[in-house]
Design a protein around this motif. Structure first.
Motif, PDB file in Angstrom:
ATOM      1  N   LEU A  35       0.812  -1.203   0.140  1.00  0.00           N
ATOM      2  CA  LEU A  35      -0.077  -0.038   0.081  1.00  0.00           C
ATOM      3  C   LEU A  35       0.870   1.255   0.081  1.00  0.00           C
ATOM      4  O   LEU A  35       0.697   2.084  -0.668  1.00  0.00           O
ATOM      5  N   ALA A  36       1.860   1.349   0.979  1.00  0.00           N
ATOM      6  CA  ALA A  36       2.831   2.380   1.075  1.00  0.00           C
ATOM      7  C   ALA A  36       3.571   2.636  -0.382  1.00  0.00           C
ATOM      8  O   ALA A  36       3.540   3.811  -0.712  1.00  0.00           O
ATOM      9  N   GLN A  37       3.882   1.521  -1.131  1.00  0.00           N
ATOM     10  CA  GLN A  37       4.488   1.712  -2.507  1.00  0.00           C
ATOM     11  C   GLN A  37       3.440   2.482  -3.417  1.00  0.00           C
ATOM     12  O   GLN A  37       3.763   3.171  -4.255  1.00  0.00           O
ATOM     13  N   ALA A  38       2.310   1.955  -3.361  1.00  0.00           N
ATOM     14  CA  ALA A  38       1.317   2.317  -4.324  1.00  0.00           C
ATOM     15  C   ALA A  38       1.017   3.909  -3.973  1.00  0.00           C
ATOM     16  O   ALA A  38       0.661   4.493  -4.842  1.00  0.00           O
ATOM     17  N   LEU A  39       1.305   4.273  -2.797  1.00  0.00           N
ATOM     18  CA  LEU A  39       0.984   5.844  -2.505  1.00  0.00           C
ATOM     19  C   LEU A  39       2.299   6.853  -2.711  1.00  0.00           C
ATOM     20  O   LEU A  39       2.281   8.076  -2.706  1.00  0.00           O
ATOM     21  N   LEU A  40       3.427   6.044  -3.022  1.00  0.00           N
ATOM     22  CA  LEU A  40       4.545   7.191  -3.408  1.00  0.00           C
ATOM     23  C   LEU A  40       4.059   8.066  -4.657  1.00  0.00           C
ATOM     24  O   LEU A  40       3.405   7.605  -5.514  1.00  0.00           O
ATOM     25  N   GLY A  41       4.505   9.216  -4.528  1.00  0.00           N
ATOM     26  CA  GLY A  41       4.095  10.480  -5.676  1.00  0.00           C
ATOM     27  C   GLY A  41       2.989  10.808  -5.425  1.00  0.00           C
ATOM     28  O   GLY A  41       2.216  11.565  -6.294  1.00  0.00           O
ATOM     29  N   ASP A  42       2.040  10.433  -4.311  1.00  0.00           N
ATOM     30  CA  ASP A  42       0.880  11.079  -4.108  1.00  0.00           C
ATOM     31  C   ASP A  42      -0.008  10.967  -5.303  1.00  0.00           C
ATOM     32  O   ASP A  42      -0.591  11.916  -5.796  1.00  0.00           O
TER      33      ASP A  42
END
Ligand SMILES: Nc1ncnc2c1ncn2[C@@H]1O[C@H](COP(=O)(O)OP(=O)(O)O)[C@@H](O)[C@H]1O
Ligand SMILES: [Mg+2]
Length: 238
Positions: free
Chosen positions: A143-150
């Motif tokens: 989930l955190a990697q999917a949120l990279l770059g907002d």
């Protein structure tokens, strides 16, 4: 902010994986509900442009994502159904690697990674190997990697698959707390994953969008008491 899909169709040989799917998405969480093979991942793969469509269009603010190309992909965060095999990375190293893959400026990424680790409650475990994590911890890293770059469009393909009820609840909590200023797609075959967090629910069956609406409207229409009844009403025969 609008993602508009018109007549989107995908075939695998003779198999219609997605059939004339049309819908307009605005900021909020959309629950995509359906049994295995319903076409949820296909829809998501088409939006992330991992898969070639046969027909239809996907318009971001009125322009097809195929003409936007990398400019659109930069707005998308994706948590795939299959977990990547990055077991030897620490959680922090994995996120740094993914930030690099996404082409985020290194310095800004470092700060953001610490914020995201905090968000998914992995700061203390950030130095540990992802391979040694529990399923729930791994899904939080994903989930955190999917949120990279907002990202403005966040695609979560069965994020709770394989999690025990406690871990599932926890992940749902993180998802429901995300900024509402984005379009979130959350696919699942577990009704409780989206209950109380989805603005609209889309029920899919054999590549077709069978019905959609707010949870309240769907419950009323199915003359049920909760989304479980809605699921059984439309998809119960599966
Ligand atoms: N790469 C593929 N090759 C052939 N058939 C596929 C492929 N991906 C999906 N399908 C088929 O398309 C249909 C929809 O699959 P999918 O989108 O993965 O459903 P879901 O994610 O809802 O389980 C299924 O019948 C599946 O077998
Ligand atoms: Mg799937």
């Amino acid at each position: 902010m609008e993602l508009k899909i018109n007549g989107l169709t995908k075939r695998y040989g003779n198999k219609l994986a997605l059939k004339e799917f049309s819908y307009t998405f605005t900021p909020g969480i959309y629950g995509i509900l359906g049994a295995n093979g319903a076409g949820k991942s296909t829809l998501m793969n088409l939006i992330t442009d991992n898969v070639k469509r046969d027909e239809g269009e996907i318009l971001w603010e009125g322009t097809d994502i195929l003409s936007l190309g990398a400019a659109f992909r930069a707005l998308v965060g994706y948590m795939p159904q299959e977990q990547g095999m990055y077991g030897d990375y620490s959680a922090r190293a994995f996120l740094r690697y993914m930030a690099q893959v996404k082409g985020l400026p290194r310095k800004a990424a470092r700060g953001q990674i610490e914020e995201l680790l905090e968000l998914v409650n992995l700061t203390d475990a950030a130095h540990r190997r992802v391979g040694g994590f529990s399923g729930g911890m791994r899904q939080r890293v994903m989930l955190a990697q999917a949120l990279l770059g907002d990202p403005k469009v966040l695609i979560l393909d069965e994020p709770t698959a394989g999690l025990d009820p406690k871990e599932r609840l926890r992940l749902r909590h993180y998802i429901s707390n995300l900024s509402q200023d984005r379009i979130v797609f959350l696919s699942t075959h577990i009704v409780s994953d989206i209950e109380s967090i989805a603005k609209d629910v889309l029920l899919m069956k054999e590549g077709t969008l069978v019905t959609h609406g707010t949870p309240e409207a769907l419950i009323k229409k199915a003359k049920g008491k909760d989304l479980e009844d809605v699921y059984m009403f439309w998809l119960g025969a599966d």
